[in-house]
Structures are given as structure tokens and as C-alpha cells.
Motif scaffolding. Structure first.
Motif, PDB file in Angstrom:
ATOM      1  N   ASP A 129       0.848  -1.434  -0.103  1.00 56.59           N
ATOM      2  CA  ASP A 129      -0.058   0.217   0.111  1.00 56.59           C
ATOM      3  C   ASP A 129       0.829   1.179  -0.067  1.00 56.59           C
ATOM      4  O   ASP A 129       1.836   1.426   0.736  1.00 56.59           O
ATOM      5  CB  ASP A 129      -0.964   0.044   1.292  1.00 56.59           C
ATOM      6  CG  ASP A 129      -2.180  -0.942   1.278  1.00 56.59           C
ATOM      7  OD1 ASP A 129      -2.276  -1.403   0.124  1.00 56.59           O
ATOM      8  OD2 ASP A 129      -2.692  -0.931   2.167  1.00 56.59           O
ATOM      9  N   ARG A 130       0.293   2.220  -0.728  1.00 60.14           N
ATOM     10  CA  ARG A 130       1.165   3.464  -0.730  1.00 60.14           C
ATOM     11  C   ARG A 130       0.028   4.691  -0.579  1.00 60.14           C
ATOM     12  O   ARG A 130      -1.068   4.405  -1.252  1.00 60.14           O
ATOM     13  CB  ARG A 130       1.736   3.763  -2.203  1.00 60.14           C
ATOM     14  CG  ARG A 130       2.821   3.301  -2.433  1.00 60.14           C
ATOM     15  CD  ARG A 130       3.569   3.583  -3.864  1.00 60.14           C
ATOM     16  NE  ARG A 130       4.460   2.836  -4.158  1.00 60.14           N
ATOM     17  CZ  ARG A 130       5.454   3.048  -5.159  1.00 60.14           C
ATOM     18  NH1 ARG A 130       5.181   3.916  -6.116  1.00 60.14           N
ATOM     19  NH2 ARG A 130       6.577   2.382  -5.377  1.00 60.14           N
ATOM     20  N   ALA A 131       0.169   5.459   0.506  1.00 62.53           N
ATOM     21  CA  ALA A 131      -0.685   6.731   0.677  1.00 62.53           C
ATOM     22  C   ALA A 131      -0.091   7.722  -0.160  1.00 62.53           C
ATOM     23  O   ALA A 131       0.902   8.187   0.295  1.00 62.53           O
ATOM     24  CB  ALA A 131      -0.899   6.915   2.225  1.00 62.53           C
ATOM     25  N   ARG A 132      -0.931   8.552  -1.057  1.00 61.98           N
ATOM     26  CA  ARG A 132      -0.017   9.141  -2.051  1.00 61.98           C
ATOM     27  C   ARG A 132       0.370  10.481  -1.470  1.00 61.98           C
ATOM     28  O   ARG A 132      -0.300  10.872  -0.430  1.00 61.98           O
ATOM     29  CB  ARG A 132      -1.337   9.637  -3.008  1.00 61.98           C
ATOM     30  CG  ARG A 132      -2.764  10.077  -2.306  1.00 61.98           C
ATOM     31  CD  ARG A 132      -3.559  10.087  -3.445  1.00 61.98           C
ATOM     32  NE  ARG A 132      -4.961  10.498  -3.118  1.00 61.98           N
ATOM     33  CZ  ARG A 132      -6.035   9.964  -3.503  1.00 61.98           C
ATOM     34  NH1 ARG A 132      -6.127   8.874  -4.207  1.00 61.98           N
ATOM     35  NH2 ARG A 132      -7.133  10.478  -3.177  1.00 61.98           N
ATOM     36  N   PRO A 133       1.042  11.119  -2.081  1.00 62.69           N
ATOM     37  CA  PRO A 133       1.860  12.544  -1.573  1.00 62.69           C
ATOM     38  C   PRO A 133       0.677  13.575  -1.505  1.00 62.69           C
ATOM     39  O   PRO A 133      -0.156  13.704  -2.165  1.00 62.69           O
ATOM     40  CB  PRO A 133       2.759  12.700  -2.482  1.00 62.69           C
ATOM     41  CG  PRO A 133       2.923  11.885  -3.678  1.00 62.69           C
ATOM     42  CD  PRO A 133       1.763  10.624  -3.296  1.00 62.69           C
ATOM     43  N   HIS A 134       0.849  14.261  -0.386  1.00 61.93           N
ATOM     44  CA  HIS A 134      -0.255  15.632  -0.598  1.00 61.93           C
ATOM     45  C   HIS A 134       0.722  16.421   0.486  1.00 61.93           C
ATOM     46  O   HIS A 134       1.746  16.065   1.315  1.00 61.93           O
ATOM     47  CB  HIS A 134      -1.535  15.275   0.043  1.00 61.93           C
ATOM     48  CG  HIS A 134      -1.738  14.698   1.473  1.00 61.93           C
ATOM     49  ND1 HIS A 134      -2.794  14.085   1.836  1.00 61.93           N
ATOM     50  CD2 HIS A 134      -0.955  14.975   2.492  1.00 61.93           C
ATOM     51  CE1 HIS A 134      -2.679  13.700   2.934  1.00 61.93           C
ATOM     52  NE2 HIS A 134      -1.698  14.235   3.538  1.00 61.93           N
ATOM     53  N   ARG A 135       0.128  17.958   0.720  1.00 59.89           N
ATOM     54  CA  ARG A 135       0.537  18.733   1.812  1.00 59.89           C
ATOM     55  C   ARG A 135      -0.558  19.534   2.200  1.00 59.89           C
ATOM     56  O   ARG A 135      -1.342  19.876   1.307  1.00 59.89           O
ATOM     57  CB  ARG A 135       1.990  19.543   1.249  1.00 59.89           C
ATOM     58  CG  ARG A 135       1.539  20.331  -0.021  1.00 59.89           C
ATOM     59  CD  ARG A 135       3.006  21.092  -0.206  1.00 59.89           C
ATOM     60  NE  ARG A 135       2.719  22.069  -1.094  1.00 59.89           N
ATOM     61  CZ  ARG A 135       3.734  23.224  -1.516  1.00 59.89           C
ATOM     62  NH1 ARG A 135       4.717  22.930  -0.811  1.00 59.89           N
ATOM     63  NH2 ARG A 135       3.489  23.642  -2.483  1.00 59.89           N
ATOM     64  N   HIS A 136      -0.195  20.071   3.513  1.00 60.43           N
ATOM     65  CA  HIS A 136      -1.378  20.756   4.060  1.00 60.43           C
ATOM     66  C   HIS A 136      -0.745  21.789   5.120  1.00 60.43           C
ATOM     67  O   HIS A 136       0.307  21.453   5.666  1.00 60.43           O
ATOM     68  CB  HIS A 136      -2.422  19.832   4.600  1.00 60.43           C
ATOM     69  CG  HIS A 136      -1.983  18.626   5.153  1.00 60.43           C
ATOM     70  ND1 HIS A 136      -1.262  18.778   6.226  1.00 60.43           N
ATOM     71  CD2 HIS A 136      -2.076  17.347   4.818  1.00 60.43           C
ATOM     72  CE1 HIS A 136      -0.763  17.512   6.514  1.00 60.43           C
ATOM     73  NE2 HIS A 136      -1.446  16.686   5.693  1.00 60.43           N
TER      74      HIS A 136
END
Ligand code: GTQ
Ligand code: FE2
Length: 342
Positions: A100-107
Motif C-alpha cells: 500500500d502507498r498513501a499518496r503524496p499531499h501537503r497541507h
């Protein structure tokens, strides 16, 4: 004293003010400025056994590519159905199966994860690979790109926390999705994390973002080592603060982390603070009294210490370790931090 006639006139006056979008301060002063804080939420305990039973279904019913994150958030029902763990904070457990890969993001909200059963997982933060060995703390400071990957052959679960409710109150959330398919996001080594791995040694000419810790990974092994060498503090526990190595202050402006070792059989002195805390039981068992409530806890249970409640802890059958995430640094920055030891 007001006669019945003047009282009626007053309430008529108040009604007319309200109709004109004016509120008299005099009849609501107490409500607007209480003499002390009063948390909306009673302290709460989330038992690991009640959480763990949903992790298998989360994995089988929620494909990782269909969601941003596969996290089960711990909610206090006192917030009336809002997704809040305690004021300003959420805590959760994230589950990833092999591959499993939890996709990149930023906040803009700040987040951390603390590795409970995450050996073989990694979080990539701003191009640095951070391994998630047992007891490791990984920061994802505001606006740092991050994604997670499980490269092991077993299911992985870690503890998350974030100040999402604080940023909702301030309406200061910004969010950017990354490219879920970009392979080079994942093809990195520890990179500049090496610059911050040596306690007390800092590159004299290294430029870094000032607002938060330039170090993203704090090893569990090092934390446990320091916990065993530290003297007990005034409350009776040995406490480590995770700090920004460039400043000595909190790791992030509005998220502040601690580790505590509670001595077997000894009750810590009750302490209260204006900030909010969430405690993860890392190891051992014991009992905490928070305000009017007492909880017996064991490994991976989580409990909240809402602000201005006295809290004391007792380990039983051996020492116990807690990981504590709080909004303390936010209160510090606003000069609103008050703390009392009984
Ligand atoms: O891992 O990026 O529990 O963004 C909540 C928000 C985890 C994460 C959470 C997040 C994450
Ligand atoms: Fe995130």
C-alpha cells in the motif's frame, strides 16, 4: 435593584438591541468571559481492543488508491458528531497492507505519526525517506510534502495526530494533492535528514525553514535511551520533550510532543495546563485520573487530557511509557500557557 417594570423595559431594550445586531455586554459578560476555562469534552479513553477490531475491515473494504488516507479517527462524542478528539486536535490510527502507498499531499495543518506496529513502513517527507521503526516519531510539518509506503510483508498500523480542528477554527486550512503516480517521489534515501541526526551538532552554513523542526524523524531507540538516563521531574515522571534542534523549542508552532516514563507503583503529582493533550500508551499498564474520571489502560490505548483538568498517572506491574501530543506550543506562542502542579 430593578423593579419588575424596569426589568420588563430592560428585556424590551435587549430585544430591540438584538434586532439591530447589537448585543449588550452587561447581560452576557459572564458567558463571554468565564472566570476560568471549561473544556467541552470530558476526558475520554479509547481502548486499543475496540479500535483493532475494525482495522481488518478498513483494509479489506477501503482500497488505498480510493482514499486520501486510511485513518480511523478517535472521536469524543461530546463534540456532537464533529470529528474531534480533544480541543484543537485529532488522533487516529492508520492501517496499510503490504504494497500500500498513501499518496503524496501537503497541507497547512501540522501532523505527526508515532510508530506502534510500523516496522517496514516509511514516510517520505520533503524528499527524505523516514523509516518507521518501533517508537519512532515522524513529523510532517505544515506544507511539507508527504506520503506513506508499506514495503514489508505484514500489515502496518501507526498512531497519527494532527491539529486539524485548530485550523478549522481559524479557517486556515490549505491542501494540495501531489501526483499519486509520480514514481520519483518514492525513490529517495534519507537525504538531508542526515544533517539533523547528531544531537548538539548543527551545520553552521545550513539554511532551513525557521518555523518548524528541520529534523523530521526522532528515533524511538534514542528516546527510550534518554528516558532511562533522565532524572525524575517535579511530578515524579521522567519526561522528554521532542525539540527543534535548531532552536531548542517545540517541534512545530502548534503541535508539541513529549514522551514520559512513569515509575512503577508511584502516582505522579496532579498537574493541569491550559493546553490539550492526547496520550498514547506506548508500553506497560496503569491508571490515570483526569478531572473526575479514572481510566485503567494498557498498550496502544489512547486517552485525552482536555485543558484545565488535573491529571495524574500511575504505572502498575512495571514502568510504563506514554507518548503525548499536545497543542502546548500554540498556547506558548500566544502567551496563554498556564500550568499548575498540585
Ligand atoms: O498521514 O497525511 O490521520 O493528512 C490525518 C490527516 C493522517 C497523513 C491523518 C493526514 C494524515
Ligand atoms: Fe497529511
Amino acid at each position: 435593584m430593578a423593579t419588575p417594570a424596569t426589568a420588563a423595559k430592560d428585556s424590551d431594550f435587549v430585544a430591540q438591541l438584538e434586532a439591530a445586531n447589537l448585543h449588550p455586554l452587561w447581560d452576557r459578560f459572564r458567558k463571554l468571559t468565564p472566570v476560568k476555562p471549561q473544556a467541552k469534552d470530558p476526558p475520554f479513553l479509547w481502548r486499543w481492543k475496540d479500535i483493532e477490531r475494525f482495522t481488518g475491515r478498513a483494509v479489506s473494504e477501503v482500497p488505498i488508491d480510493d482514499v486520501e488516507r486510511r485513518a480511523l479517527i478517535l472521536v469524543n462524542p461530546a463534540f456532537g458528531g464533529e470529528t474531534v478528539t480533544t480541543n484543537n486536535l485529532i488522533a487516529a490510527f492508520t492501517v496499510l497492507d503490504p504494497g500500500d502507498r498513501a499518496r503524496p499531499h501537503r497541507h497547512t495543518f501540522a501532523a505527526i505519526r508515532f510508530a506502534t506496529k510500523a516496522d517496514g513502513a516509511a514516510t517520505i517527507v520533503n524528499g527524505r525517506r523516514c523509516e518507521m521503526k518501533s517508537g519512532d516519531l515522524i513529523l510532517t510539518p505544515p506544507m511539507c510534502w508527504h506520503g506513506h509506503i508499506n514495503e514489508s510483508d505484514h500489515r502496518i498500523i501507526w498512531f497519527d495526530a494532527a491539529n486539524i480542528p485548530l485550523l478549522r477554527t481559524l479557517d486556515a486550512n490549505f491542501f494540495e494533492p501531489g501526483d499519486a503516480k509520480a514514481n520519483d517521489f518514492w525513490q529517495v534515501d534519507d537525504g538531508d535528514e542526515k544533517l539533523w541526526g547528531e544531537a548538539g551538532l548543527v551545520g553552521a552554513d545550513i539554511d532551513h525553514a525557521r518555523a518548524h523542526s528541520p529534523k523530521y524523524r526522532y528515533s524511538g531507540e534514542a528516546t527510550r535511551r534518554l528516558l532511562s538516563s533522565l532524572p525524575a521531574g517535579p511530578d515524579g515522571a521522567r519526561t522528554v520533550r521532542y525539540t527543534n534542534p535548531a532552536t531548542g523549542g517545540a517541534v512545530m508552532p502548534a503541535l508539541d510532543c513529549y514522551a514520559a516514563r512513569l515509575p512503577d507503583g508511584q502516582t505522579t503529582r496532579p498537574k493541569r495546563t491550559t493546553c490539550n493533550m492526547i496520550c498514547l500508551v506506548v508500553s506497560g499498564q496503569g491508571r490515570s485520573t483526569v478531572g473526575e474520571h479514572s481510566f485503567d489502560w494498557s498498550q496502544n490505548d489512547v486517552f485525552s487530557i482536555p485543558h484545565w483538568n488535573f491529571a495524574s498517572h500511575q504505572a502498575k506491574g512495571g514502568d510504563a511509557d506514554l507518548f503525548i501530543v499536545s497543542d502546548r506550543s500554540a498556547f506558548e506562542r500566544l502567551d496563554l500557557l498556564r500550568e499548575e502542579l498540585q
